[in-house]
Design a protein around this motif. Structure first.
Motif, PDB file in Angstrom:
ATOM      1  N   THR A 334       0.812  -1.215   0.000  1.00  0.00           N
ATOM      2  CA  THR A 334       0.000   0.000   0.000  1.00  0.00           C
ATOM      3  C   THR A 334       0.851   1.273   0.000  1.00  0.00           C
ATOM      4  O   THR A 334       0.476   2.264  -0.619  1.00  0.00           O
ATOM      5  CB  THR A 334      -0.954   0.005   1.203  1.00  0.00           C
ATOM      6  OG1 THR A 334      -0.194  -0.112   2.416  1.00  0.00           O
ATOM      7  CG2 THR A 334      -1.922  -1.154   1.132  1.00  0.00           C
ATOM      8  N   ALA A 335       2.000   1.253   0.670  1.00  0.00           N
ATOM      9  CA  ALA A 335       2.869   2.436   0.664  1.00  0.00           C
ATOM     10  C   ALA A 335       3.433   2.695  -0.723  1.00  0.00           C
ATOM     11  O   ALA A 335       3.604   3.851  -1.135  1.00  0.00           O
ATOM     12  CB  ALA A 335       4.012   2.255   1.670  1.00  0.00           C
ATOM     13  N   THR A 336       3.721   1.630  -1.462  1.00  0.00           N
ATOM     14  CA  THR A 336       4.214   1.792  -2.832  1.00  0.00           C
ATOM     15  C   THR A 336       3.161   2.449  -3.713  1.00  0.00           C
ATOM     16  O   THR A 336       3.449   3.386  -4.466  1.00  0.00           O
ATOM     17  CB  THR A 336       4.598   0.423  -3.430  1.00  0.00           C
ATOM     18  OG1 THR A 336       5.634  -0.144  -2.644  1.00  0.00           O
ATOM     19  CG2 THR A 336       5.097   0.580  -4.856  1.00  0.00           C
ATOM     20  N   LEU A 337       1.926   1.963  -3.618  1.00  0.00           N
ATOM     21  CA  LEU A 337       0.840   2.547  -4.412  1.00  0.00           C
ATOM     22  C   LEU A 337       0.611   4.008  -4.028  1.00  0.00           C
ATOM     23  O   LEU A 337       0.428   4.863  -4.900  1.00  0.00           O
ATOM     24  CB  LEU A 337      -0.446   1.741  -4.202  1.00  0.00           C
ATOM     25  CG  LEU A 337      -0.448   0.310  -4.750  1.00  0.00           C
ATOM     26  CD1 LEU A 337      -1.674  -0.450  -4.263  1.00  0.00           C
ATOM     27  CD2 LEU A 337      -0.396   0.319  -6.267  1.00  0.00           C
ATOM     28  N   ALA A 338       0.635   4.301  -2.723  1.00  0.00           N
ATOM     29  CA  ALA A 338       0.453   5.685  -2.268  1.00  0.00           C
ATOM     30  C   ALA A 338       1.571   6.571  -2.791  1.00  0.00           C
ATOM     31  O   ALA A 338       1.334   7.718  -3.204  1.00  0.00           O
ATOM     32  CB  ALA A 338       0.411   5.737  -0.739  1.00  0.00           C
ATOM     33  N   GLY A 339       2.802   6.058  -2.788  1.00  0.00           N
ATOM     34  CA  GLY A 339       3.936   6.826  -3.307  1.00  0.00           C
ATOM     35  C   GLY A 339       3.771   7.172  -4.768  1.00  0.00           C
ATOM     36  O   GLY A 339       4.077   8.296  -5.208  1.00  0.00           O
ATOM     37  N   GLN A 340       3.276   6.214  -5.554  1.00  0.00           N
ATOM     38  CA  GLN A 340       3.031   6.475  -6.971  1.00  0.00           C
ATOM     39  C   GLN A 340       1.960   7.543  -7.150  1.00  0.00           C
ATOM     40  O   GLN A 340       2.112   8.456  -7.969  1.00  0.00           O
ATOM     41  CB  GLN A 340       2.583   5.182  -7.673  1.00  0.00           C
ATOM     42  CG  GLN A 340       3.688   4.170  -7.898  1.00  0.00           C
ATOM     43  CD  GLN A 340       3.152   2.913  -8.562  1.00  0.00           C
ATOM     44  OE1 GLN A 340       3.051   1.861  -7.956  1.00  0.00           O
ATOM     45  NE2 GLN A 340       2.782   3.030  -9.819  1.00  0.00           N
ATOM     46  N   ILE A 341       0.880   7.430  -6.380  1.00  0.00           N
ATOM     47  CA  ILE A 341      -0.220   8.395  -6.500  1.00  0.00           C
ATOM     48  C   ILE A 341       0.246   9.800  -6.142  1.00  0.00           C
ATOM     49  O   ILE A 341      -0.078  10.775  -6.832  1.00  0.00           O
ATOM     50  CB  ILE A 341      -1.399   7.959  -5.602  1.00  0.00           C
ATOM     51  CG1 ILE A 341      -2.048   6.703  -6.170  1.00  0.00           C
ATOM     52  CG2 ILE A 341      -2.426   9.075  -5.460  1.00  0.00           C
ATOM     53  CD1 ILE A 341      -3.014   6.016  -5.224  1.00  0.00           C
TER      54      ILE A 341
END
Length: 446
Positions: A334-341
C-alpha cells in the motif's frame, strides 16, 4: 463533457490531467445488469488496502506501549481514531468519484505551486516515515520467526519490490486478494492470542470510554497522538482517493451516487475490521503485560519473548511474529501505491513502480539500519513510535485540503458533502490540529 461537468471543472484552477495509476484506472468493470450484492462485491477491495495502513508495524509499537503502560485506557483513542478515519476515508471516496481526481491531483489543480509543492514534500515525508516503520516491523518479524539478524532483515526488506511487481502484473484484483488473505491470517493470529490472554472484559469495555487524563497526562497524550498518527495516516488519504478509481463505475450522476455508496460501505466495513485488530494489540498488551506489572513493554522483540511464559503456550510468540510479518508485507504494497499516486498526482511525474519503490525504500533503510546497528531493539522501538508521531504532525496538511475540497459545491457538483458531514469533518480537522499543537508545546516545554 456535459454542462454539469463543465461547471464542476470551472471550480478548479487547472484542468484534470491523466489519472494516477493509469495502468489500472477503471480496469475493474462494475456490471450494471448484475444484482446489488454483485455490484457491492465488485467494489469490495480498496477499503481493505486502506485498512492495512491502520494496522502497520508502527501501530503495533504505539499500541503495545499504550496497553502495557496504561492498560485498557487508550482503547478510547483507538475507537475515536477509527471513527475519524471512517469519516475522512468516506470523503476521499467522495472526492475521487465526484471530481475524478485523487487528493494529490486535487491539491495540484486547486492550489498555486508555492502551496502544492510544499504539500507534496510533506506527503513524501509521511510516506518515508511509514516506510521506516514497515522496514523495522518486517525486519523484526523475520528475526522473530526465522532468527535473521535485524541488520540483515532491514536489507532484505528491499527485495519486497518483486512481490509488488508480480502482483501488479497479474492485475489489481490480485493485489487486493493478497492483502485480504494476509489480513485474514493476522485476524486468526490475534484471535488465538486474545483467547490465551483472557483479558478482563469489564476493563476492556470501560477502556472504550474516554477520560480527561488522556489530554492532561503528557505521556499518555504522546502515546495517544502516536496511536492517532498510526491510525489516521496521511498517505492513506492519497491512496484511497486513487484506488477507488480502479472501478469502472460509469459517468452519470446516479452511477456516481451508487459508486459512492458502495465505496463508503467497503471502507467502513474494512475500517471496523482494522479497529478489531488495533484493539486486539492493545488488549493483548494490557492483559499480558500491564496486569503482570510489566508497564514498560514497547519493543516488539521484547513483547514476543514475554508472550510464551505469560500466556503459557509456546505457539503464542510465533503467532505474534507471523502477524507482524504479514502486516509489514501488506504495508509495503500500500505504501508503494500511495507513493506512486503522490508523485504522479502532485508532479505529473511517472516512474516505474520498482524504481519508485527502491528510491523510497533506500531512503527508509538508511535511518532504520543506523538505529538498528547502533541502538538495537530499544532504538527501533523509539524510532517506531517517533515515526507515528511524525505522521500525526503531517496529518493536518492532508486533512484540511480534503475537507475543503469536498465541502465545495463548485468543485464537487451534486456530490458535494452534506453540511452535517462537512461540519463533522471540520471538527475532526481542528481536533487533530489542536492535539498536535498541544504535543509540540509539551515537547518544547520538556
Amino acid at each position: 463533457m456535459d454542462v454539469l461537468g463543465s461547471k464542476q471543472e470551472s471550480g478548479w484552477r487547472n484542468k484534470r490531467g491523466e489519472a494516477s495509476l493509469s495502468d489500472v484506472h477503471r480496469s475493474i468493470d462494475i456490471s450494471q445488469s448484475g444484482s446489488r450484492w454483485r455490484r457491492l462485491a465488485a467494489f469490495a477491495g480498496p477499503g481493505y488496502l486502506v485498512a492495512v495502513g491502520y494496522m502497520d508495524p508502527g501501530n503495533w509499537a504505539t499500541s503495545l506501549a499504550g496497553g502495557s503502560k496504561f492498560g485498557y485506557a487508550l482503547l478510547a483513542v483507538a475507537l475515536l481514531s477509527n471513527l475519524m478515519a471512517i469519516v475522512l476515508q468516506s470523503l476521499c471516496a467522495r472526492l475521487a468519484i465526484a471530481s475524478g481526481r485523487d487528493l494529490a491531483q486535487a491539491c495540484r489543480d486547486a492550489f498555486p505551486k508555492w502551496v502544492s509543492i510544499p504539500l507534496w514534500a510533506l506527503a513524501e515525508i509521511a510516506i518515508i516515515a511509514t516506510d521506516i516503520a514497515e522496514v523495522i516491523g518486517t525486519a523484526i518479524g523475520l528475526n522473530l520467526i526465522f532468527g535473521i539478524p535485524l541488520e540483515l532483515g532491514v536489507l532484505i526488506t528491499a527485495l519486497d519490490v518483486f512481490i509488488i511487481l508480480y502482483l501488479q502484473k497479474m492485475g489489481f484484483r490480485w493485489v487486493e486478494a493478497f492483502i485480504i488473505t494476509l489480513l485474514g491470517v493476522i485476524a486468526v493470529c490475534f484471535a488465538i492470542q486474545i483467547f490465551l490472554a483472557d483479558p478482563q472484559w469489564g476493563g476492556v469495555i470501560r477502556g472504550f470510554f474516554p477520560t480527561t487524563e488522556i489530554v492532561t497526562n503528557p505521556e499518555m497524550l504522546y502515546l495517544a497522538l502516536g496511536i492517532l498518527g498510526a491510525t489516521v495516516m496521511p498517505h492513506n488519504l492519497y491512496l484511497h482517493s486513487g484506488i477507488v478509481q480502479t472501478r469502472n463505475y460509469g459517468h452519470t450522476l446516479p452511477e456516481k451516487k451508487e459508486a459512492l455508496t458502495y465505496a463508503t460501505i467497503d471502507s467502513t466495513v474494512a475500517l471496523c475490521f482494522a479497529l478489531l485488530i488495533n484493539a486486539s494489540i492493545l488488549i493483548l498488551a494490557a492483559a499480558a503485560f500491564n496486569s503482570t506489572g510489566r508497564t514498560e513493554v514497547a519493543e516488539l522483540g521484547e513483547a514476543h519473548s514475554l508472550l510464551a511464559p505469560l500466556l503459557g503456550l509456546a505457539i503464542a510468540p510465533t503467532l505474534f511474529g507471523i502477524a507482524l510479518l504479514c502486516c509489514g508485507l501488506n504495508s509495503t504494497v500500500t505504501a508503494t501505491l500511495a507513493g506512486q499516486i503522490v508523485m504522479e498526482g502532485f508532479l505529473k511525474m511517472k516512474l516505474q513502480p520498482w524504481i519508485r519503490r527502491l528510491i523510497t525504500r533506500a531512503i527508509a533503510i538508511i535511518p532504520a539500519a543506523f538505529v538498528t546497528i547502533w541502538y538495537g531493539d530499544a532504538g527501533t522501538a523509539e524510532l517506531l513510535i517517533l515515526t507515528q508521531v511524525v505522521l500525526s504532525l503531517q496529518l493536518s496538511f492532508a486533512v484540511f485540503p480534503l475537507v475543503m475540497f469536498t465541502a465545495s459545491k463548485a468543485k464537487m457538483g451534486e456530490l458535494v458533502a452534506p453540511i452535517w458531514l462537512s461540519g463533522i469533518a471540520w471538527l475532526i480537522a481542528v481536533v487533530i490540529a489542536g492535539l498536535n499543537v498541544k504535543l509540540l508545546v509539551d515537547f518544547v516545554s520538556g
